[in-house]
Design an enzyme around this catalytic site. Structure first.
Site, PDB file in Angstrom:
ATOM      1  N   ASN A  53      38.644  43.012  28.303  1.00  0.00           N
ATOM      2  CA  ASN A  53      38.937  44.418  28.627  1.00  0.00           C
ATOM      3  C   ASN A  53      37.771  45.376  28.378  1.00  0.00           C
ATOM      4  OD1 ASN A  53      41.733  44.400  29.510  1.00  0.00           O
ATOM      5  ND2 ASN A  53      42.154  43.670  27.438  1.00  0.00           N
TER       6      ASN A  53
ATOM      7  N   TYR B   9      44.007  34.475  38.519  1.00  0.00           N
ATOM      8  CA  TYR B   9      42.688  35.036  38.193  1.00  0.00           C
ATOM      9  C   TYR B   9      42.073  34.234  37.037  1.00  0.00           C
ATOM     10  CZ  TYR B   9      39.451  38.445  36.048  1.00  0.00           C
ATOM     11  OH  TYR B   9      38.353  39.073  35.485  1.00  0.00           O
TER      12      TYR B   9
HETATM   13  P1  NAD Z   1      34.314  45.420  39.556  1.00  0.00           P
HETATM   14  O1  NAD Z   1      35.448  45.103  40.477  1.00  0.00           O
HETATM   15  O2  NAD Z   1      34.030  46.846  39.253  1.00  0.00           O
HETATM   16  O3  NAD Z   1      32.979  44.717  40.053  1.00  0.00           O
HETATM   17  C1  NAD Z   1      32.974  43.536  40.805  1.00  0.00           C
HETATM   18  C2  NAD Z   1      32.104  43.769  42.006  1.00  0.00           C
HETATM   19  O4  NAD Z   1      32.052  42.563  42.790  1.00  0.00           O
HETATM   20  C3  NAD Z   1      32.658  44.873  42.944  1.00  0.00           C
HETATM   21  O5  NAD Z   1      31.721  45.908  43.094  1.00  0.00           O
HETATM   22  C4  NAD Z   1      32.905  44.132  44.249  1.00  0.00           C
HETATM   23  O6  NAD Z   1      32.634  44.905  45.409  1.00  0.00           O
HETATM   24  C5  NAD Z   1      31.947  42.950  44.135  1.00  0.00           C
HETATM   25  N1  NAD Z   1      32.352  41.892  45.034  1.00  0.00           N
HETATM   26  C6  NAD Z   1      33.609  41.397  45.237  1.00  0.00           C
HETATM   27  N2  NAD Z   1      33.596  40.484  46.212  1.00  0.00           N
HETATM   28  C7  NAD Z   1      32.304  40.409  46.646  1.00  0.00           C
HETATM   29  C8  NAD Z   1      31.668  39.640  47.665  1.00  0.00           C
HETATM   30  N3  NAD Z   1      32.362  38.790  48.415  1.00  0.00           N
HETATM   31  N4  NAD Z   1      30.350  39.795  47.867  1.00  0.00           N
HETATM   32  C9  NAD Z   1      29.633  40.673  47.092  1.00  0.00           C
HETATM   33  N5  NAD Z   1      30.194  41.426  46.118  1.00  0.00           N
HETATM   34  C10 NAD Z   1      31.512  41.289  45.904  1.00  0.00           C
HETATM   35  O7  NAD Z   1      34.629  44.621  38.197  1.00  0.00           O
HETATM   36  P2  NAD Z   1      33.907  44.687  36.784  1.00  0.00           P
HETATM   37  O8  NAD Z   1      34.875  45.256  35.825  1.00  0.00           O
HETATM   38  O9  NAD Z   1      32.559  45.303  36.912  1.00  0.00           O
HETATM   39  O10 NAD Z   1      33.778  43.140  36.449  1.00  0.00           O
HETATM   40  C11 NAD Z   1      32.564  42.403  36.592  1.00  0.00           C
HETATM   41  C12 NAD Z   1      32.798  40.958  36.221  1.00  0.00           C
HETATM   42  O11 NAD Z   1      33.283  40.850  34.881  1.00  0.00           O
HETATM   43  C13 NAD Z   1      33.845  40.250  37.102  1.00  0.00           C
HETATM   44  O12 NAD Z   1      33.463  38.919  37.291  1.00  0.00           O
HETATM   45  C14 NAD Z   1      35.089  40.296  36.253  1.00  0.00           C
HETATM   46  O13 NAD Z   1      35.991  39.278  36.590  1.00  0.00           O
HETATM   47  C15 NAD Z   1      34.500  40.118  34.867  1.00  0.00           C
HETATM   48  N6  NAD Z   1      35.384  40.651  33.824  1.00  0.00           N
HETATM   49  C16 NAD Z   1      35.582  41.986  33.714  1.00  0.00           C
HETATM   50  C17 NAD Z   1      36.437  42.476  32.739  1.00  0.00           C
HETATM   51  C18 NAD Z   1      36.673  43.946  32.576  1.00  0.00           C
HETATM   52  O14 NAD Z   1      37.416  44.308  31.670  1.00  0.00           O
HETATM   53  N7  NAD Z   1      36.098  44.818  33.370  1.00  0.00           N
HETATM   54  C19 NAD Z   1      37.096  41.596  31.876  1.00  0.00           C
HETATM   55  C20 NAD Z   1      36.886  40.228  32.046  1.00  0.00           C
HETATM   56  C21 NAD Z   1      36.001  39.756  33.003  1.00  0.00           C
END
Ligand code: NAD
Length: 324
Positions: free
Chosen positions: A180, A151
């Site tokens: 996080n 990842y």
């Molecule tokens: P999440 O999983 O709730 O949201 C990601 C969304 O992307 C989901 O709703 C999913 O359905 C959508 N998705 C996945 N594949 C897809 C596709 N092929 N086409 C269209 N949509 C698609 O995650 P989040 O916590 O909201 O994270 C959002 C972003 O922030 C991500 O890139 C994640 O890697 C990054 N991030 C989050 C955190 C955290 O702590 N939440 C930390 C570091 C980075």
């Protein structure tokens, strides 16, 4: 003045759905796109496209106008139980890399000037995060690269991809490394939940079932810092509207052990439970945001104590648990 037109990719997910709400409050016109609608409340986007961003034609069709800002938050991701077991690595790398490749290309073709990319603290090298009390997550410590998960490798690849479009094609790119992020209306019981939501759920379920303990993966001495969703969005908007590309940490500097996090949640719930440490995926031993750079560049850093956001999150998860 014309309304800003904004595209939020991943608007059905945790951070994306909160983003759409915030941007609507600011008076923007918002289009969301995701594989699914938000699970826990109605989307506030003006337009919501259900589509798969791994498909370049879908990307081109959602970028059918010159958006003022694009927030690329879509990714195949989850908490430790999803990203650190190794079982989902092929999907994580393949799906997220395709989304980023296709979205950038579609934005470039349509002359979108400004795009935000959500990278992650998971890009930081494992060798700097082995002492739980003294992790190093300063932005420049990312190299020589050695993320502890695929990842993290995909995030690092995509950071380079966005930076290359910035360098070669003059696109205004903004990159944050989130640490996080937590809050209400995020995954809490679907296998993609992260530590704060998982522990809130475990405490709420134990109380409901009259049990006197919860299980924690590992020895509970691993450390992390957690940032409440509202501050994550505030920092991202400030970065996006600044003249600086990043990458920059967006996270909290309040570091706690996982045991301390669990005890804080029990305190909020008003119930002391025993902790049973069991084997499970954990990630690095220690991690916390280093906010010197964001403060230096933007004159801003998150300040809300962990407990304030945890209280709101616990109440929301407690409600979900009772409803099930
Ligand atoms: P999440 O999983 O709730 O949201 C990601 C969304 O992307 C989901 O709703 C999913 O359905 C959508 N998705 C996945 N594949 C897809 C596709 N092929 N086409 C269209 N949509 C698609 O995650 P989040 O916590 O909201 O994270 C959002 C972003 O922030 C991500 O890139 C994640 O890697 C990054 N991030 C989050 C955190 C955290 O702590 N939440 C930390 C570091 C980075």
């Amino acid at each position: 003045m014309a309304k800003k037109r904004i595209l939020v990719c991943g608007a059905g997910g945790f951070i994306g759905s909160h983003f759409a709400k915030r941007l609507k409050k600011e008076g923007c016109w918002v289009r969301g796109v995701d594989l699914k609608y938000p699970e826990f409340s109605e989307t506030e986007a003006d337009d919501f496209v259900i589509g798969d961003l791994r498909d370049p034609y879908v990307c081109r069709s959602v970028v059918d106008t010159k958006f003022d800002e694009v927030y690329q938050l879509a990714a195949d991701m989850g908490g430790a139980g999803y990203v650190f077991t190794g079982e989902n690595d092929a999907n994580i790398m393949h799906n997220s890399a395709l989304i980023n490749l296709n979205m950038l290309e579609a934005c470039y073709r349509r002359n979108v000037k400004r795009i935000f990319y959500s990278s992650s603290a998971c890009i930081y090298p494992k060798y700097n995060q082995e002492d739980p009390q003294n992790p190093n997550c300063a932005e420049e410590s990312a190299y020589p690269a050695m993320p502890d998960s695929d990842y993290g490798w995909e995030k690092l690849f995509s950071e380079h991809l966005y930076l290359a479009f910035h360098r070669n094609y003059g696109m205004e790119v903004r990159i944050a490394r989130y640490h996080n992020i937590f809050g209400p209306e995020g995954s809490w019981n679907d296998g993609r939940e992260k530590a704060p939501a998982a522990l809130c759920r475990k405490v709420a379920v134990a109380i409901l079932n009259g049990e006197d303990y919860i299980e924690i993966w590992g020895d509970g001495k691993q450390t992390r810092s957690f940032l409440y969703i509202d501050e994550c969005i505030e920092g991202t908007l400030r970065l996006m509207r600044s003249d600086w590309t990043g990458p920059v940490n967006i996270g909290s500097e309040e570091m706690v052990t996982i045991d301390q996090l669990a005890k804080m949640i029990m305190d909020i719930a008003g119930k002391k439970l025993k902790i049973k440490h069991v084997p499970g995926p954990q990630g690095v031993r220690g991690r916390k945001s280093d906010n010197r750079l964001i403060y230096n560049k933007l004159g801003w850093k998150p300040t809300q104590p962990l407990r304030v956001g945890l209280e709101k999150t616990y109440r929301w998860i407690e409600e979900q648990v009772k409803r099930k």
